[in-house]
Scaffold this motif. Structure first.
Motif, short mmCIF file in Angstrom:
data_model
loop_
_atom_site.label_atom_id
_atom_site.label_comp_id
_atom_site.label_asym_id
_atom_site.label_seq_id
_atom_site.Cartn_x
_atom_site.Cartn_y
_atom_site.Cartn_z
N THR A 36 0.85 -1.19 0.00
CA THR A 36 0.00 0.00 0.00
C THR A 36 0.88 1.23 0.00
N THR A 37 0.28 2.31 -0.38
CA THR A 37 1.05 3.56 -0.42
C THR A 37 1.46 3.94 0.98
N GLY A 38 2.74 4.09 1.18
CA GLY A 38 3.28 4.45 2.48
C GLY A 38 3.44 3.28 3.40
N GLY A 39 3.08 2.06 2.97
CA GLY A 39 3.19 0.88 3.82
C GLY A 39 4.36 0.00 3.43
N LYS A 40 4.38 -1.20 4.02
CA LYS A 40 5.46 -2.15 3.78
C LYS A 40 5.08 -3.06 2.62
N ASP A 41 6.07 -3.36 1.73
CA ASP A 41 5.83 -4.22 0.58
C ASP A 41 6.04 -5.67 0.95
N ASN A 42 5.23 -6.52 0.30
CA ASN A 42 5.37 -7.98 0.43
C ASN A 42 5.73 -8.55 -0.95
N ARG A 43 6.45 -9.66 -0.91
CA ARG A 43 6.92 -10.26 -2.16
C ARG A 43 6.51 -11.72 -2.20
N VAL A 44 5.86 -12.12 -3.30
CA VAL A 44 5.45 -13.50 -3.53
C VAL A 44 6.12 -13.97 -4.82
N VAL A 45 6.76 -15.13 -4.75
CA VAL A 45 7.55 -15.63 -5.89
C VAL A 45 7.03 -17.01 -6.28
N TRP A 46 6.79 -17.19 -7.60
CA TRP A 46 6.50 -18.51 -8.17
C TRP A 46 7.71 -18.93 -9.04
N ASP A 47 8.38 -19.94 -8.60
CA ASP A 47 9.58 -20.41 -9.34
C ASP A 47 9.33 -21.68 -10.12
N GLY A 48 8.05 -22.14 -10.17
CA GLY A 48 7.71 -23.33 -10.93
C GLY A 48 7.93 -24.63 -10.21
N SER A 49 8.24 -24.59 -8.92
CA SER A 49 8.53 -25.82 -8.19
C SER A 49 7.29 -26.46 -7.58
N ASP A 50 6.22 -25.66 -7.29
CA ASP A 50 5.03 -26.23 -6.66
C ASP A 50 3.79 -25.53 -7.19
N MET A 51 2.64 -26.06 -6.82
CA MET A 51 1.35 -25.48 -7.21
C MET A 51 0.66 -24.99 -5.95
N GLY A 52 1.18 -23.95 -5.40
CA GLY A 52 0.60 -23.39 -4.18
C GLY A 52 -0.50 -22.38 -4.49
N ARG A 53 -0.45 -21.28 -3.86
CA ARG A 53 -1.46 -20.23 -4.04
C ARG A 53 -1.29 -19.60 -5.43
N THR A 54 -2.40 -19.42 -6.14
CA THR A 54 -2.33 -18.86 -7.48
C THR A 54 -2.36 -17.34 -7.42
N LEU A 55 -2.11 -16.76 -8.59
CA LEU A 55 -2.11 -15.30 -8.68
C LEU A 55 -3.52 -14.73 -8.44
N GLN A 56 -4.52 -15.39 -8.95
CA GLN A 56 -5.89 -14.92 -8.75
C GLN A 56 -6.29 -14.97 -7.28
N ASP A 57 -5.89 -16.01 -6.57
CA ASP A 57 -6.17 -16.06 -5.12
C ASP A 57 -5.51 -14.91 -4.40
N LEU A 58 -4.30 -14.59 -4.81
CA LEU A 58 -3.60 -13.49 -4.16
C LEU A 58 -4.32 -12.16 -4.42
N LEU A 59 -4.83 -11.97 -5.63
CA LEU A 59 -5.49 -10.70 -5.95
C LEU A 59 -6.90 -10.63 -5.35
N ASN A 60 -7.60 -11.75 -5.29
CA ASN A 60 -8.96 -11.74 -4.76
C ASN A 60 -9.00 -11.73 -3.24
N HIS A 61 -8.01 -12.31 -2.60
CA HIS A 61 -7.97 -12.39 -1.14
C HIS A 61 -6.64 -11.80 -0.65
N PRO A 62 -6.48 -10.52 -0.79
CA PRO A 62 -5.21 -9.90 -0.37
C PRO A 62 -5.03 -9.97 1.14
N GLU A 63 -3.78 -9.95 1.56
CA GLU A 63 -3.46 -10.02 2.99
C GLU A 63 -2.81 -8.72 3.46
N TRP A 64 -3.09 -7.66 2.74
CA TRP A 64 -2.51 -6.40 3.20
C TRP A 64 -3.57 -5.33 3.30
#
Length: 608
Positions: free
Chosen positions: A580-608
């Motif tokens: 968020t503006t003025g807040g702390k940034d979070n970083r999520v990385v997909w390196d192709g090793s697993d099928m964890g949380r998808t990009l759409q889940d991250l955008l629809n259910h944000p944790e910030w």
């Protein structure tokens, strides 16, 4: 003239001719008198000096001048010299007496023969007669006649027996000689027949039998190649001589190089470690002449092949090709390289490891080199068969054969194609691990695979052309990337180039059309950029709560404008930086090793 006048001469006293006293004149006179100086030493000169003194004493001569030391030495040896002089005088008297006897006997013999000849030829006989004989005996008074001796029957019988024995012995000897000659001739015919039988067998095997250059009456076999380089034209001939038993004996010809190296070897190296190697299989037997001819032919072909490879490789130092005294190395990048050298023949039980791709690659490279040398021989024959060009004063320089260039082109293209496939495979895995759809299809070396190959030359000519491969990549958001990879080691590219065309809806990015890159790093960065924009486009299509910011890789939430995301792609994988503006940034990385949380889940259910 007045007697009181003083007479003076203004001329200098005459001097000896300096030429007579020069060293060259003295050496010439000494050589004319004594011979070469190599026959003269100190002992010979001393002996001649002593003999000269004895001769002087014999004839009563004395030296003109002696120094004091010489006089004292002569006084000390006076007694010995007197004895020697007496002996010489006595020997001279005896020799004169013997010569007189011999002369008297010779004159008596001459008078006897002259008187005998004068019976039939008075003029010729009287010319050589002595005056005393002419006065004492009349000319022609001495005659001769043949006396018939009555033969003794016993001696005649003995003579006949001896004659018969000698004739029998002579006939036996002649018979033995004829039998020996007949046997020798039979052996010679048998050896000659065996020799020509072997020569005919060699010719029936397809070898060219001709005269030995520089040797009359000697046959030879030509195992070389007519279109070889000038350095190898005279090496492909071996003399076929007849051995003691009639078999064909071939002169020692080169069947191996130094340290037994007889065949071209190709190895695949990775960080200095051998990952694969070609097989050096061949006939190692040396019993028959046919095997020797075959091995000599194989070696001269392999030796010329490495010679031409090294010759061309010296001109390719700027393209990553290194040469040393006995090896050529082609750098493929990424720690991989191809080493080419000469090696001994392997044992018969050594086979190719077909399960090792690097060994298959090495064997394919060495076979390609041999095919290219034969192709260049054929092109040289075709060129030589055409009418020669007009004469010119310029020196004709024959370029190096093209063998390393096409193979290096294919090796580099193959390596870059593997790198591209690995990159695309990694990007597809990354995209799929983020819950999106992507795929790619490749067409390797599509321009070399001609639908119709009429002959070997057509196949090789396709191998010599520029190499092209295509890849079609479907990315999220309706993006389509078409990659055309071209490799050539000639002007103007001298390497691998990439022509990338993109097609999309034109909203997420305005960069359209074809883009040309001359390095894999630039191509890789552009693919990362395309994937970032395609994911932005995918988010726009599937989630209407997010909007792109000014054609960039950043998006902000329509509901809460303070929420932002930035999409980044690199070698690590797909990164989504949220915050968020003025807040702390979070970083999520997909390196192709697993099928964890998808990009759409991250955008629809944000944790910030």
């Amino acid at each position: 003239m007045n007697s009181n006048q003083l007479l003076l001469s203004l001329k200098s006293w005459p001097e000896d001719d300096p030429e007579l006293k020069s060293v060259s004149s003295l050496i010439k006179r000494i050589q004319d008198q004594r011979g070469h100086f190599r026959d003269v030493n100190e002992s010979i000169l001393r002996s001649e000096i002593e003999e000269g003194r004895e001769v002087d004493a014999l004839f009563g001569n004395s030296p003109v001048e002696e120094n004091e030391e010489g006089a004292s030495n002569s006084v000390l040896a006076a007694g010995e010299e007197l004895d020697r002089v007496t002996q010489l005088k006595k020997a001279k008297e005896e020799m004169s007496e013997l010569v007189g006897y011999a002369l008297n006997d010779a004159l008596f013999g001459l008078d006897y023969v002259s008187l005998l000849v004068s019976l039939h030829s008075p003029e010729a006989g009287s010319l050589s007669m002595s005056p005393v004989l002419k006065r004492s005996v009349p000319v022609g008074s001495l005659g001769f006649d043949k006396v018939q001796r009555k033969a003794d029957p016993k001696s005649v019988k003995e003579d006949l027996a001896i004659s018969h024995a000698w004739k029998v012995e002579g006939l036996n000897s002649a018979a033995d000689t004829l039998m020996g000659a007949s046997k020798g001739l039979g052996d010679e015919v048998e050896k000659e027949a065996r020799y020509w039988e072997h020569i005919l067998a060699i010719r029936e095997d397809g070898w060219v039998v001709t005269r030995m250059p520089g040797e009359r009456g000697t046959l030879s076999v030509r195992f070389g190649f007519a279109e070889s380089a000038a350095e190898y034209k005279s090496k492909g001939v071996g003399a076929l001589r007849r051995g003691e038993d009639g078999n064909v004996v071939m002169d020692d010809v080169a069947t191996t190089g130094s340290h037994g190296k007889a065949m071209l070897r190709v190895r695949v190296l990775e960080n200095g470690e051998v990952k694969g190697s070609s097989v050096q299989s061949g006939n190692k037997r040396s019993g028959s002449v046919k095997d020797m001819i075959q091995r000599a032919r194989n070696f001269i072909y392999e030796d010329e092949l490495f010679f031409e490879i090294a010759r061309e490789a010296r001109l390719m130092a700027n393209l990553g090709v290194r040469t040393s005294e006995d090896a050529v190395t082609i750098d493929l990048g990424g720690g991989r390289s191809i080493a080419i050298d000469m090696a001994p023949l392997d044992d018969g039980d050594v086979v190719l490891d077909i399960h090792n791709p690097d060994s298959n690659l090495a064997q394919g490279v060495v076979m390609a080199f041999r095919i290219l040398l034969s192709y260049n021989h054929r092109m040289s024959l075709r060129k030589r068969s055409k009418p020669p060009p007009p004469l010119t004063q310029r020196r004709v320089v024959f370029p190096a054969l093209r063998m390393v260039t096409p193979i290096t082109t294919h090796l580099l293209h193959h390596q870059h194609q593997l790198n591209l496939q690995n990159l695309l495979r990694h990007l597809i895995k990354v995209v799929k691990s983020a819950g999106m759809i992507a795929a790619f299809v490749t067409k390797p070396r599509h321009n070399c695979l001609k639908p119709v190959i009429k002959n070997v030359e057509t196949a090789v000519e396709a191998f010599l052309e520029r190499i092209e491969s295509e890849a079609t990549v479907k990315l999220p958001g309706g993006w389509k990337v078409e990659i055309n990879m071209r490799t050539t080691l000639s002007h103007p590219l001298y390497g691998t180039g990439y022509i990338i065309g993109t097609s999309h809806d034109g909203v997420s990015a305005r960069l359209m059309g074809e883009n040309i890159f001359t390095s894999s790093k630039e191509m890789e960065m552009y693919l990362f950029w395309c994937l970032e924009r395609s994911i932005v486009n995918e988010v726009r299509y599937t989630n209407d709560k997010w909007e792109q910011i000014a054609q960039s890789n950043e998006m902000w939430s329509i509901d809460k404008s303070t929420r932002r995301i930035r999409i980044s792609v690199d070698r690590t994988g797909l990164s989504i930086i949220t915050g968020t503006t003025g807040g702390k940034d979070n970083r999520v990385v997909w390196d192709g090793s697993d099928m964890g949380r998808t990009l759409q889940d991250l955008l629809n259910h944000p944790e910030w």
